[in-house]
Scaffold this motif. Structure first.
Motif, PDB file in Angstrom:
ATOM      1  N   MET A   1       0.840  -1.198   0.000  1.00 20.04           N
ATOM      2  CA  MET A   1       0.000   0.000   0.000  1.00 20.04           C
ATOM      3  C   MET A   1       0.878   1.252   0.000  1.00 20.04           C
ATOM      4  N   PRO A   2       0.425   2.327  -0.703  1.00 15.33           N
ATOM      5  CA  PRO A   2       1.212   3.559  -0.715  1.00 15.33           C
ATOM      6  C   PRO A   2       1.252   4.183   0.669  1.00 15.33           C
ATOM      7  N   SER A   3       2.344   4.826   0.991  1.00 21.20           N
ATOM      8  CA  SER A   3       2.494   5.462   2.299  1.00 21.20           C
ATOM      9  C   SER A   3       1.573   6.661   2.427  1.00 21.20           C
ATOM     10  N   LEU A   4       1.430   7.135   3.662  1.00 21.88           N
ATOM     11  CA  LEU A   4       0.525   8.249   3.933  1.00 21.88           C
ATOM     12  C   LEU A   4       0.939   9.497   3.181  1.00 21.88           C
ATOM     13  N   ASP A   5       2.256   9.794   3.136  1.00 22.19           N
ATOM     14  CA  ASP A   5       2.694  11.010   2.481  1.00 22.19           C
ATOM     15  C   ASP A   5       2.495  10.942   0.968  1.00 22.19           C
TER      16      ASP A   5
ATOM     17  N   THR B   1      -1.245  11.426   0.414  1.00 21.33           N
ATOM     18  CA  THR B   1      -1.555  12.843   0.644  1.00 21.33           C
ATOM     19  C   THR B   1      -1.104  13.687  -0.527  1.00 21.33           C
ATOM     20  N   LEU B   2       0.091  13.421  -1.043  1.00 23.30           N
ATOM     21  CA  LEU B   2       0.602  14.175  -2.184  1.00 23.30           C
ATOM     22  C   LEU B   2      -0.270  13.978  -3.412  1.00 23.30           C
ATOM     23  N   LEU B   3      -0.672  12.731  -3.687  1.00 18.44           N
ATOM     24  CA  LEU B   3      -1.504  12.446  -4.852  1.00 18.44           C
ATOM     25  C   LEU B   3      -2.855  13.156  -4.744  1.00 18.44           C
ATOM     26  N   ALA B   4      -3.476  13.064  -3.565  1.00 18.64           N
ATOM     27  CA  ALA B   4      -4.760  13.733  -3.368  1.00 18.64           C
ATOM     28  C   ALA B   4      -4.610  15.251  -3.485  1.00 18.64           C
TER      29      ALA B   4
ATOM     30  N   ALA C   1      -0.876  21.479   3.750  1.00 16.78           N
ATOM     31  CA  ALA C   1      -0.325  21.790   5.070  1.00 16.78           C
ATOM     32  C   ALA C   1       0.123  20.512   5.783  1.00 16.78           C
ATOM     33  N   ILE C   2      -0.686  19.450   5.663  1.00 16.90           N
ATOM     34  CA  ILE C   2      -0.320  18.167   6.279  1.00 16.90           C
ATOM     35  C   ILE C   2       0.947  17.618   5.632  1.00 16.90           C
ATOM     36  N   LEU C   3       1.004  17.699   4.299  1.00 17.56           N
ATOM     37  CA  LEU C   3       2.175  17.207   3.577  1.00 17.56           C
ATOM     38  C   LEU C   3       3.429  17.982   3.986  1.00 17.56           C
ATOM     39  N   GLY C   4       3.285  19.299   4.120  1.00 20.29           N
ATOM     40  CA  GLY C   4       4.422  20.120   4.529  1.00 20.29           C
ATOM     41  C   GLY C   4       4.919  19.764   5.920  1.00 20.29           C
ATOM     42  N   ALA C   5       3.988  19.397   6.801  1.00 17.88           N
ATOM     43  CA  ALA C   5       4.385  19.009   8.154  1.00 17.88           C
ATOM     44  C   ALA C   5       5.047  17.634   8.157  1.00 17.88           C
ATOM     45  N   LEU C   6       4.545  16.710   7.314  1.00 21.15           N
ATOM     46  CA  LEU C   6       5.093  15.363   7.268  1.00 21.15           C
ATOM     47  C   LEU C   6       6.470  15.323   6.608  1.00 21.15           C
TER      48      LEU C   6
ATOM     49  N   ALA D   1      -2.874  28.291  -6.438  1.00 19.23           N
ATOM     50  CA  ALA D   1      -3.108  26.992  -7.073  1.00 19.23           C
ATOM     51  C   ALA D   1      -2.503  26.953  -8.469  1.00 19.23           C
ATOM     52  N   ALA D   2      -2.715  28.025  -9.248  1.00 16.98           N
ATOM     53  CA  ALA D   2      -2.170  28.075 -10.608  1.00 16.98           C
ATOM     54  C   ALA D   2      -0.647  28.136 -10.584  1.00 16.98           C
ATOM     55  N   GLY D   3      -0.109  28.883  -9.627  1.00 15.62           N
ATOM     56  CA  GLY D   3       1.349  28.967  -9.510  1.00 15.62           C
ATOM     57  C   GLY D   3       1.962  27.617  -9.194  1.00 15.62           C
ATOM     58  N   SER D   4       1.314  26.865  -8.319  1.00 20.30           N
ATOM     59  CA  SER D   4       1.811  25.539  -7.978  1.00 20.30           C
ATOM     60  C   SER D   4       1.762  24.606  -9.183  1.00 20.30           C
ATOM     61  N   ALA D   5       0.724  24.781 -10.020  1.00 20.16           N
ATOM     62  CA  ALA D   5       0.543  23.888 -11.167  1.00 20.16           C
ATOM     63  C   ALA D   5       1.449  24.239 -12.341  1.00 20.16           C
ATOM     64  N   PHE D   6       1.705  25.550 -12.549  1.00 24.02           N
ATOM     65  CA  PHE D   6       2.380  25.962 -13.773  1.00 24.02           C
ATOM     66  C   PHE D   6       3.803  26.479 -13.574  1.00 24.02           C
ATOM     67  N   THR D   7       4.046  27.237 -12.521  1.00 29.32           N
ATOM     68  CA  THR D   7       5.398  27.778 -12.309  1.00 29.32           C
ATOM     69  C   THR D   7       6.088  27.193 -11.094  1.00 29.32           C
ATOM     70  N   GLY D   8       5.347  26.412 -10.293  1.00 30.98           N
ATOM     71  CA  GLY D   8       5.917  25.771  -9.130  1.00 30.98           C
ATOM     72  C   GLY D   8       6.296  24.327  -9.417  1.00 30.98           C
ATOM     73  N   PRO D   9       6.035  23.441  -8.473  1.00 25.07           N
ATOM     74  CA  PRO D   9       6.402  22.032  -8.663  1.00 25.07           C
ATOM     75  C   PRO D   9       5.772  21.395  -9.898  1.00 25.07           C
TER      76      PRO D   9
END
Length: 229
Positions: free
Chosen positions: A1-5, A8-11, A55-60, A177-185
């Motif tokens: 099974m995929p790990s929690l992180d 979380t990242l996929l979702a 936020a959860i992903l950043g903490a993990l 959201a757009a920055g994360s999708a297009f100019t971020g990760p």
């Protein structure tokens, strides 16, 4: 099974992508119409949940995603306060709005501290992100906080100004959201030639221009009626 992180990242990515799509529909459609309302509700759900997961992903995974923790809190507070801004005249919504405003202020302090600390490092980076990235999000949080104070301390807030605060918060969240999708990760999903072309910055610029247009439409004074001569 995929790990929690990983889960979380996929979702987080899937919900963020949905937020970008429905955000574009909500921003581009005529305000108050059924399409705008329906798309706006889906945007609030997807953007809000994606931000919480961020936020959860950043903490993990703080070693690589620490700024995502702050961005997630910022996105959550923007969406929540954007919804509450319309209803701030009711006592329950006002109390919730104040709580969200306090959280936004604390997050802004954390972003500034992160950016300042990054400047003291040899490469001006903190957990892989440049000081400018922290200060950029800090600026977004400050814009929202100034609006928070206006709504909290104002004695007579017109409907137009409540709508404008709603619009600003939703658009800033959309920019994140757009920055994360297009100019971020998310930029890594595009060919290198596209990444280097500058075209991926166009969505964020478009959102800003549309936000300014709708703000002008919302805040402009209606023309006085002129009696027939």
């Amino acid at each position: 099974m995929p790990s929690l992180d990983v889960t979380t990242l996929l979702a987080h990515v899937l919900l963020g992508t949905l937020a970008v799509v429905v955000g574009a529909i909500a921003l581009g459609s005529r305000k108050g119409r059924k399409v705008h309302i329906s798309a706006g509700r889906i945007f609030v759900f997807s953007m809000g949940l994606a931000s919480v997961l961020g936020a959860i992903l950043g903490a993990l995974k703080f070693e690589t995603f620490w700024i995502t923790f702050h961005a997630g809190i910022l996105g959550t507070t923007l969406v929540a306060s954007g919804v509450l801004a319309i209803r701030i005249r009711t006592s329950g919504a006002r109390r919730l709005f104040i709580g969200v405003a306090v959280l936004n202020a604390l997050n802004a302090i954390g972003l500034f501290a992160g950016g300042w600390y990054a400047t003291t490092q040899p490469n001006s980076r903190l957990y892989g992100f440049a000081a400018e990235d922290y200060f950029f999000l800090f600026g977004m949080a400050v814009i929202a906080f100034v609006g928070d104070l206006k709504l909290i301390l104002g004695t007579q807030i017109s409907k137009r100004h409540r709508i404008s605060q709603h619009l600003i918060r939703m658009c800033i969240g959309f920019i994140i959201a757009a920055g994360s999708a297009f100019t971020g990760p998310g930029a890594s999903a595009f060919p290198e030639a596209v990444q280097n072309s500058g075209i991926l910055s166009l969505p964020e610029l478009t959102i800003i221009l549309l936000m300014l247009f709708w703000l002008w439409k919302t805040l402009k004074k209606p023309r006085p009626l002129v009696a027939d001569q």
